[in-house]
Design a protein around this motif. Structure first.
Motif, PDB file in Angstrom:
ATOM      1  N   TRP A  67      15.123  72.701  42.053  1.00 21.95           N
ATOM      2  CA  TRP A  67      14.826  73.178  40.704  1.00 21.95           C
ATOM      3  C   TRP A  67      14.190  74.563  40.713  1.00 21.95           C
ATOM      4  O   TRP A  67      14.377  75.344  39.766  1.00 21.95           O
ATOM      5  N   LYS A  68      13.484  74.898  41.783  1.00 24.69           N
ATOM      6  CA  LYS A  68      12.978  76.262  41.920  1.00 24.69           C
ATOM      7  C   LYS A  68      14.146  77.248  42.022  1.00 24.69           C
ATOM      8  O   LYS A  68      14.144  78.312  41.385  1.00 24.69           O
ATOM      9  N   ALA A  69      15.167  76.881  42.812  1.00 27.92           N
ATOM     10  CA  ALA A  69      16.336  77.749  42.966  1.00 27.92           C
ATOM     11  C   ALA A  69      17.090  77.875  41.643  1.00 27.92           C
ATOM     12  O   ALA A  69      17.546  78.966  41.269  1.00 27.92           O
ATOM     13  N   ALA A  70      17.234  76.756  40.919  1.00 25.74           N
ATOM     14  CA  ALA A  70      17.915  76.806  39.623  1.00 25.74           C
ATOM     15  C   ALA A  70      17.157  77.694  38.646  1.00 25.74           C
ATOM     16  O   ALA A  70      17.754  78.474  37.894  1.00 25.74           O
ATOM     17  N   ARG A  71      15.845  77.571  38.670  1.00 28.37           N
ATOM     18  CA  ARG A  71      15.027  78.390  37.769  1.00 28.37           C
ATOM     19  C   ARG A  71      15.213  79.877  38.061  1.00 28.37           C
ATOM     20  O   ARG A  71      15.319  80.697  37.143  1.00 28.37           O
ATOM     21  N   GLU A  72      15.266  80.239  39.328  1.00 33.38           N
ATOM     22  CA  GLU A  72      15.440  81.645  39.693  1.00 33.38           C
ATOM     23  C   GLU A  72      16.765  82.185  39.151  1.00 33.38           C
ATOM     24  O   GLU A  72      16.841  83.328  38.668  1.00 33.38           O
ATOM     25  N   ILE A  73      17.812  81.366  39.221  1.00 32.49           N
ATOM     26  CA  ILE A  73      19.115  81.791  38.692  1.00 32.49           C
ATOM     27  C   ILE A  73      19.036  82.009  37.186  1.00 32.49           C
ATOM     28  O   ILE A  73      19.519  83.016  36.646  1.00 32.49           O
ATOM     29  N   LEU A  74      18.385  81.071  36.487  1.00 34.46           N
ATOM     30  CA  LEU A  74      18.311  81.173  35.034  1.00 34.46           C
ATOM     31  C   LEU A  74      17.361  82.275  34.579  1.00 34.46           C
ATOM     32  O   LEU A  74      17.589  82.912  33.542  1.00 34.46           O
ATOM     33  N   VAL A  75      16.305  82.516  35.337  1.00 41.93           N
ATOM     34  CA  VAL A  75      15.400  83.623  35.014  1.00 41.93           C
ATOM     35  C   VAL A  75      16.137  84.953  35.127  1.00 41.93           C
ATOM     36  O   VAL A  75      16.009  85.838  34.268  1.00 41.93           O
ATOM     37  N   GLN A  76      16.920  85.097  36.186  1.00 42.90           N
ATOM     38  CA  GLN A  76      17.692  86.333  36.343  1.00 42.90           C
ATOM     39  C   GLN A  76      18.648  86.524  35.173  1.00 42.90           C
ATOM     40  O   GLN A  76      18.756  87.625  34.612  1.00 42.90           O
ATOM     41  N   GLN A  77      19.314  85.441  34.771  1.00 42.83           N
ATOM     42  CA  GLN A  77      20.254  85.591  33.668  1.00 42.83           C
ATOM     43  C   GLN A  77      19.526  85.828  32.346  1.00 42.83           C
ATOM     44  O   GLN A  77      20.018  86.572  31.487  1.00 42.83           O
ATOM     45  N   ALA A  78      18.376  85.201  32.175  1.00 45.44           N
ATOM     46  CA  ALA A  78      17.603  85.450  30.961  1.00 45.44           C
ATOM     47  C   ALA A  78      17.290  86.938  30.813  1.00 45.44           C
ATOM     48  O   ALA A  78      17.368  87.507  29.713  1.00 45.44           O
ATOM     49  N   GLY A  79      16.934  87.597  31.925  1.00 46.01           N
ATOM     50  CA  GLY A  79      16.690  89.030  31.891  1.00 46.01           C
ATOM     51  C   GLY A  79      17.936  89.803  31.513  1.00 46.01           C
ATOM     52  O   GLY A  79      17.879  90.761  30.720  1.00 46.01           O
ATOM     53  N   GLU A  80      19.085  89.399  32.046  1.00 47.83           N
ATOM     54  CA  GLU A  80      20.339  90.078  31.725  1.00 47.83           C
ATOM     55  C   GLU A  80      20.690  89.925  30.249  1.00 47.83           C
ATOM     56  O   GLU A  80      21.303  90.811  29.646  1.00 47.83           O
ATOM     57  N   LEU A  81      20.308  88.789  29.668  1.00 45.24           N
ATOM     58  CA  LEU A  81      20.644  88.495  28.277  1.00 45.24           C
ATOM     59  C   LEU A  81      19.589  89.000  27.297  1.00 45.24           C
ATOM     60  O   LEU A  81      19.738  88.816  26.086  1.00 45.24           O
ATOM     61  N   GLY A  82      18.510  89.609  27.804  1.00 53.87           N
ATOM     62  CA  GLY A  82      17.464  90.118  26.932  1.00 53.87           C
ATOM     63  C   GLY A  82      16.426  89.087  26.539  1.00 53.87           C
ATOM     64  O   GLY A  82      15.777  89.219  25.501  1.00 53.87           O
ATOM     65  N   TRP A  83      16.254  88.064  27.358  1.00 59.91           N
ATOM     66  CA  TRP A  83      15.254  87.023  27.130  1.00 59.91           C
ATOM     67  C   TRP A  83      15.350  86.406  25.730  1.00 59.91           C
ATOM     68  O   TRP A  83      14.409  86.445  24.942  1.00 59.91           O
ATOM     69  N   PRO A  84      16.491  85.794  25.397  1.00 61.26           N
ATOM     70  CA  PRO A  84      16.591  85.111  24.104  1.00 61.26           C
ATOM     71  C   PRO A  84      15.565  83.981  24.034  1.00 61.26           C
ATOM     72  O   PRO A  84      15.277  83.317  25.030  1.00 61.26           O
ATOM     73  N   LEU A  85      15.015  83.768  22.851  1.00 65.52           N
ATOM     74  CA  LEU A  85      13.898  82.839  22.681  1.00 65.52           C
ATOM     75  C   LEU A  85      14.219  81.410  23.143  1.00 65.52           C
ATOM     76  O   LEU A  85      13.400  80.792  23.831  1.00 65.52           O
ATOM     77  N   PRO A  86      15.372  80.835  22.781  1.00 70.62           N
ATOM     78  CA  PRO A  86      15.627  79.454  23.238  1.00 70.62           C
ATOM     79  C   PRO A  86      15.620  79.318  24.761  1.00 70.62           C
ATOM     80  O   PRO A  86      15.100  78.334  25.292  1.00 70.62           O
ATOM     81  N   LEU A  87      16.176  80.309  25.459  1.00 71.19           N
ATOM     82  CA  LEU A  87      16.190  80.260  26.918  1.00 71.19           C
ATOM     83  C   LEU A  87      14.797  80.504  27.479  1.00 71.19           C
ATOM     84  O   LEU A  87      14.392  79.876  28.475  1.00 71.19           O
ATOM     85  N   SER A  88      14.030  81.376  26.843  1.00 69.40           N
ATOM     86  CA  SER A  88      12.642  81.598  27.264  1.00 69.40           C
ATOM     87  C   SER A  88      11.833  80.317  27.130  1.00 69.40           C
ATOM     88  O   SER A  88      11.050  79.961  28.021  1.00 69.40           O
ATOM     89  N   ASP A  89      12.009  79.601  26.019  1.00 73.74           N
ATOM     90  CA  ASP A  89      11.298  78.343  25.817  1.00 73.74           C
ATOM     91  C   ASP A  89      11.704  77.312  26.869  1.00 73.74           C
ATOM     92  O   ASP A  89      10.865  76.555  27.379  1.00 73.74           O
ATOM     93  N   LEU A  90      12.984  77.277  27.185  1.00 70.93           N
ATOM     94  CA  LEU A  90      13.467  76.340  28.197  1.00 70.93           C
ATOM     95  C   LEU A  90      12.807  76.609  29.542  1.00 70.93           C
ATOM     96  O   LEU A  90      12.323  75.689  30.223  1.00 70.93           O
ATOM     97  N   LEU A  91      12.737  77.884  29.926  1.00 72.12           N
ATOM     98  CA  LEU A  91      12.137  78.247  31.208  1.00 72.12           C
ATOM     99  C   LEU A  91      10.620  78.093  31.190  1.00 72.12           C
ATOM    100  O   LEU A  91       9.998  77.957  32.238  1.00 72.12           O
ATOM    101  N   ALA A  92      10.033  78.092  30.002  1.00 71.92           N
ATOM    102  CA  ALA A  92       8.586  77.872  29.886  1.00 71.92           C
ATOM    103  C   ALA A  92       8.222  76.396  29.976  1.00 71.92           C
ATOM    104  O   ALA A  92       7.032  76.061  30.029  1.00 71.92           O
TER     105      ALA A  92
END
Length: 529
Positions: A472-497
């Motif tokens: 899950w740490k590895a999955a989080r790193e992948i999604l954090v990277q993509q969140a940055g590429e997408l401009g940190w949309p709020l729903p994805l930010s909340d998911l990662l939080a």
């Protein structure tokens, strides 16, 4: 070579009982005891209270709730093996006290029927020869069904076993000739015309023989029975079949209940498949440029008979592109649900579970999030809707998305004017509903189950306990990277939080006897937190 080693009826019944009990217990953890705060970790057990009784089960696999051994019930100061029938009675006691219906006289029978069906599948599968096609074998590997459903192998009607994918069934289609002035069709259906020959003044309409048996009293003079057609094989959804000679899949209506729903192609879903194929073609082309391992299976056309709504929907067949069309050389598509069930076990997974998981999450999750945030498109990437392309070593390199019934356009992001109101509703979700569906299908239904399988592949509880956090740490790193590429949309930010994940309430919707589309969600812990 048979599908399974020979077993006795008693062994098949016991295996079906264990699988049914485990699925119902998972539902009780999520939907009965969990929301009431009546679940407690007591390693290596999980304790819960259902219907006033204290239960325990030896668990592994984190949020996937994989159980080992028979769950037990505390009675008179001692632990006793639990049965499905006992758990049904306990669950009914709690469900009957809720805000919904106080009693469901069908529920116990549905659970029992699913268990009986599972035993019949195990018996038939042991005597059947599995297909040589590895993709088709994976489609037919889901012996136990949805792991969080109270009746995962519920099948309505009679004679269903001869059409069951898990039993490695194959059967000839029934071909009909529809008078030309009674044909209803849209889009590209040339694949249907290659299945046989229709008489002059008619068009060819393949029919599922099971469905035709259900509809036969309603057939009229506008339809000609042309007899048996090419042999097809059912895929995991039961009603969608693979026609190998034509290289396409055909999605039929079935007027029987399979798990939650009567599986019928409503007229607006027929039209919606073609409309979505038209709209999504350029979008998936863009996604594939950004994420080269992304593929999808368009549904370019449908055909039916314009003979009233019952026959229009009951005989409607949707053409779906075959899974081997357009694939990369050396890449084998495998149903994600089969990988979650541990069949097959890729070599690359054995060699390096963390690298395999990282490749898997990248292939599956990134295009799903890109579709939602960049294009306002919802896909349902659950275990039966995703094929994972494995390279010759078994490493995930592609993700293939299918079944446009679950694909939706986010309202406000797409112009739906000009569509019939029912079609517009069928192809769209509001943003909140769409995001909940994406998160449930991608994480709860899919990646949580795959993570449990990856962790369990190494053997031993210690390995699982150590590797799950790393996965899950590895999955989080992948999604954090993509969140940055997408401009940190709020729903994805909340998911990662760490916001809770929505788990579909299959037990509650079955208890309420409601349509699957009205199923709600219960919150569960987020492993990305």
């Amino acid at each position: 070579m048979h599908g399974l080693a020979r077993t006795s009826p008693a062994e098949e019944a016991e295996e079906a009982e264990e699988a049914t009990l485990a699925a119902l217990l998972r539902c009780c953890v999520r939907e009965v005891a969990g929301p009431r705060g009546l679940v407690w970790p007591a390693p290596p057990y999980l304790l819960l209270r259902v219907g006033g009784a204290l239960l325990r089960a030896r668990t592994r696999g984190g949020a996937a709730l994989r159980f080992e051994g028979r769950p037990e019930r505390l009675e008179a100061g001692a632990w006793h093996p639990l049965t499905t029938d006992e758990l049904v009675r306990l669950a009914q006691a709690d469900l009957g006290r809720g805000a919904g219906p106080g009693h469901n006289e069908e529920f116990a029978g549905q659970v029992a029927a699913s268990r009986t069906a599972m035993a019949a599948i195990l018996r038939a599968r042991a005597a059947a020869v599995p297909p040589a096609d590895p993709w088709l074998a994976s489609e037919q590997a889901l012996v136990y069904g949805h792991p969080f459903h109270p009746s995962p192998k519920a099948r309505g009607g009679r004679g269903w076993l001869r059409y069951a994918p898990e039993a490695h069934a194959s059967f000839p289609l029934r071909l009909l000739g529809v008078r030309a002035d009674a044909v209803a069709q849209e889009g590209d259906v040339t694949a249907l015309d290659a299945l046989g020959e229709a008489p002059a003044g008619h068009r060819l309409l393949p029919a599922h023989p099971w469905q035709l048996d259900l509809l036969r009293p309603a057939l009229g003079s506008e339809l000609v029975d042309l007899g048996p057609g090419p042999v097809v094989m059912p895929t995991s959804s039961v009603r969608t079949v693979y026609a190998p000679d034509a290289g396409v899949c055909l999605k039929f209506s079935l007027d029987v209940r399979i798990t939650n729903c009567v599986r019928k192609n409503a007229w607006y879903e027929l039209a919606g498949a073609v409309e979505l194929t038209r709209r999504l073609t350029p979008i998936f082309a863009d996604i594939s440029r950004k994420h080269p391992g992304t593929r999808w299976l368009p549904e370019p056309g449908y055909r039916s008979a314009r003979l009233g709504t019952r026959l229009l929907e009951g005989l409607g067949v949707i053409v779906r592109t075959g899974p081997w069309t357009g694939g990369s050389p050396g890449v084998t598509p495998i149903l994600a649900g089969a990988l979650a069930a541990g069949t097959p076990r890729p070599e690359a997974l054995s060699r390096d579970p963390l690298a395999w998981w990282t490749a898997y999450v990248s292939a599956v999750a990134r295009p799903v999030l890109e579709l939602y945030f960049t294009h306002g498109v919802v896909v349902e990437p659950h275990l039966q809707n995703v094929l994972v392309g494995l390279d010759p070593t078994g490493l995930p390199v592609e993700a293939v998305f299918r079944d446009l019934e679950g694909a939706k356009l986010v309202t406000g992001r797409h112009d739906l004017t000009g569509l019939a109101p029912q079609v517009a509703r069928a192809v769209s979700y509001d943003a909140e509903r769409g995001w909940a569906r994406v998160v449930y299908c991608l994480l709860v239904n899919h990646l949580v189950e795959i993570a449990a399988t990856v962790a369990g592949h190494g053997g031993g509880a210690v390995f699982e306990e150590e590797i799950l956090p790393e996965l899950w740490k590895a999955a989080r790193e992948i999604l954090v990277q993509q969140a940055g590429e997408l401009g940190w949309p709020l729903p994805l930010s909340d998911l990662l939080a760490g916001s809770p994940l929505p788990a579909k309430a299959n037990l509650s919707v079955r208890w309420a006897r409601a349509a699957d589309r009205s199923a709600g969600y219960v919150p569960i812990a987020n492993p990305l937190a």
